[in-house]
Design an enzyme around this catalytic site. Structure first.
Site, PDB file in Angstrom:
ATOM      1  N   HIS A   1       0.881  -1.207  -0.049  1.00 19.52           N
ATOM      2  CA  HIS A   1       0.076   0.186  -0.054  1.00 19.52           C
ATOM      3  C   HIS A   1       0.798   1.267   0.029  1.00 19.52           C
ATOM      4  O   HIS A   1       2.129   1.216   0.454  1.00 19.52           O
ATOM      5  CB  HIS A   1      -0.819  -0.053   1.217  1.00 19.52           C
ATOM      6  CG  HIS A   1      -0.260  -0.357   2.538  1.00 19.52           C
ATOM      7  ND1 HIS A   1       0.074  -1.546   2.873  1.00 19.52           N
ATOM      8  CD2 HIS A   1      -0.053   0.652   3.694  1.00 19.52           C
ATOM      9  CE1 HIS A   1       0.502  -1.611   4.109  1.00 19.52           C
ATOM     10  NE2 HIS A   1       0.635  -0.284   4.608  1.00 19.52           N
TER      11      HIS A   1
ATOM     12  N   HIS B   1       0.834   4.993   1.445  1.00 21.30           N
ATOM     13  CA  HIS B   1       0.128   6.135   1.746  1.00 21.30           C
ATOM     14  C   HIS B   1       0.096   7.352   1.034  1.00 21.30           C
ATOM     15  O   HIS B   1       1.115   7.846   0.563  1.00 21.30           O
ATOM     16  CB  HIS B   1       0.566   6.214   3.164  1.00 21.30           C
ATOM     17  CG  HIS B   1       0.869   5.232   4.307  1.00 21.30           C
ATOM     18  ND1 HIS B   1      -0.083   5.178   5.287  1.00 21.30           N
ATOM     19  CD2 HIS B   1       1.633   4.121   4.301  1.00 21.30           C
ATOM     20  CE1 HIS B   1       0.181   4.076   5.798  1.00 21.30           C
ATOM     21  NE2 HIS B   1       1.089   3.263   5.407  1.00 21.30           N
TER      22      HIS B   1
HETATM   23  P1  5GP Z   1       1.634   0.226   7.515  1.00 19.89           P
HETATM   24  O1  5GP Z   1       2.013   0.560   8.656  1.00 19.89           O
HETATM   25  O2  5GP Z   1       1.299  -1.472   7.025  1.00 19.89           O
HETATM   26  O3  5GP Z   1       2.479   0.925   6.375  1.00 19.89           O
HETATM   27  O4  5GP Z   1       0.110   0.974   7.381  1.00 19.89           O
HETATM   28  C1  5GP Z   1      -1.144   0.449   7.546  1.00 19.89           C
HETATM   29  C2  5GP Z   1      -2.210   1.315   7.631  1.00 19.89           C
HETATM   30  O5  5GP Z   1      -3.319   0.658   7.458  1.00 19.89           O
HETATM   31  C3  5GP Z   1      -2.279   1.932   8.926  1.00 19.89           C
HETATM   32  O6  5GP Z   1      -2.100   3.497   8.604  1.00 19.89           O
HETATM   33  C4  5GP Z   1      -3.516   1.793   9.519  1.00 19.89           C
HETATM   34  O7  5GP Z   1      -4.141   2.809  10.436  1.00 19.89           O
HETATM   35  C5  5GP Z   1      -4.431   1.401   8.524  1.00 19.89           C
HETATM   36  N1  5GP Z   1      -5.581   0.223   8.415  1.00 19.89           N
HETATM   37  C6  5GP Z   1      -5.311  -0.818   9.221  1.00 19.89           C
HETATM   38  N2  5GP Z   1      -6.435  -1.594   9.221  1.00 19.89           N
HETATM   39  C7  5GP Z   1      -7.185  -0.805   8.520  1.00 19.89           C
HETATM   40  C8  5GP Z   1      -8.723  -1.057   8.194  1.00 19.89           C
HETATM   41  O8  5GP Z   1      -9.399  -2.131   8.451  1.00 19.89           O
HETATM   42  N3  5GP Z   1      -9.234  -0.184   7.508  1.00 19.89           N
HETATM   43  C9  5GP Z   1      -8.552   0.905   6.928  1.00 19.89           C
HETATM   44  N4  5GP Z   1      -9.143   1.790   6.129  1.00 19.89           N
HETATM   45  N5  5GP Z   1      -7.359   1.421   7.093  1.00 19.89           N
HETATM   46  C10 5GP Z   1      -6.710   0.285   8.105  1.00 19.89           C
END
Ligand code: 5GP
Length: 121
Positions: free
Chosen positions: A104, A106
């Protein structure tokens, strides 16, 4: 790292859990982060089973790679961030604190975002 089909973004892609969608096409889905870290915080994910940038860029078909990155730009535009500026970020693995093992990107924006990383390391 093997792809875990039970991860939360895989469930969102399959429609098993809802998301606050901002954009979708055949290559990508974009939705608001559930725990926003900026006034605008959107996640863009490719429609495919890829953990992070390394396996995606090595293994995904060219049209998916193109379509995914094009979607990131389209979403930034759609969110009205191009003029004011925005930040894209993709965490990969433990040192980057990747929480969800589906690639993903951001997109952060809506205010001055400050320096890129916490200083002192
Ligand atoms: P990472 O740390 O993997 O780069 O970011 C994961 C992101 O996914 C985090 O910013 C977290 O808030 C978001 N996230 C986790 N679970 C969900 C979910 O069920 N729905 C949405 N919309 N975002 C999520």
């Amino acid at each position: 790292m093997l792809y875990d089909t039970g991860n939360i973004f895989a469930k969102i892609l399959r429609g098993e859990i809802p998301c606050n969608k901002v954009y979708e096409d055949e290559f990508a889905l974009a939705f608001h982060d559930i725990n926003p870290q900026a006034p605008v915080h959107v996640l863009v994910i490719p429609k495919g089973a890829y953990v992070s940038m390394a396996d995606f860029t090595a293994d995904a078909p060219a049209d998916l790679i193109t379509g995914f990155f094009r979607a990131v730009g389209t979403v930034a535009n759609q969110l009205g961030l191009v003029e004011s500026g925005y930040r894209t970020l993709a965490n990969a693995g433990a040192d980057a604190h990747q929480e969800v093992p589906h690639l993903h990107i951001h997109i952060f924006g809506g205010k001055p975002l400050g320096p890129m990383l916490v200083k002192g390391h």
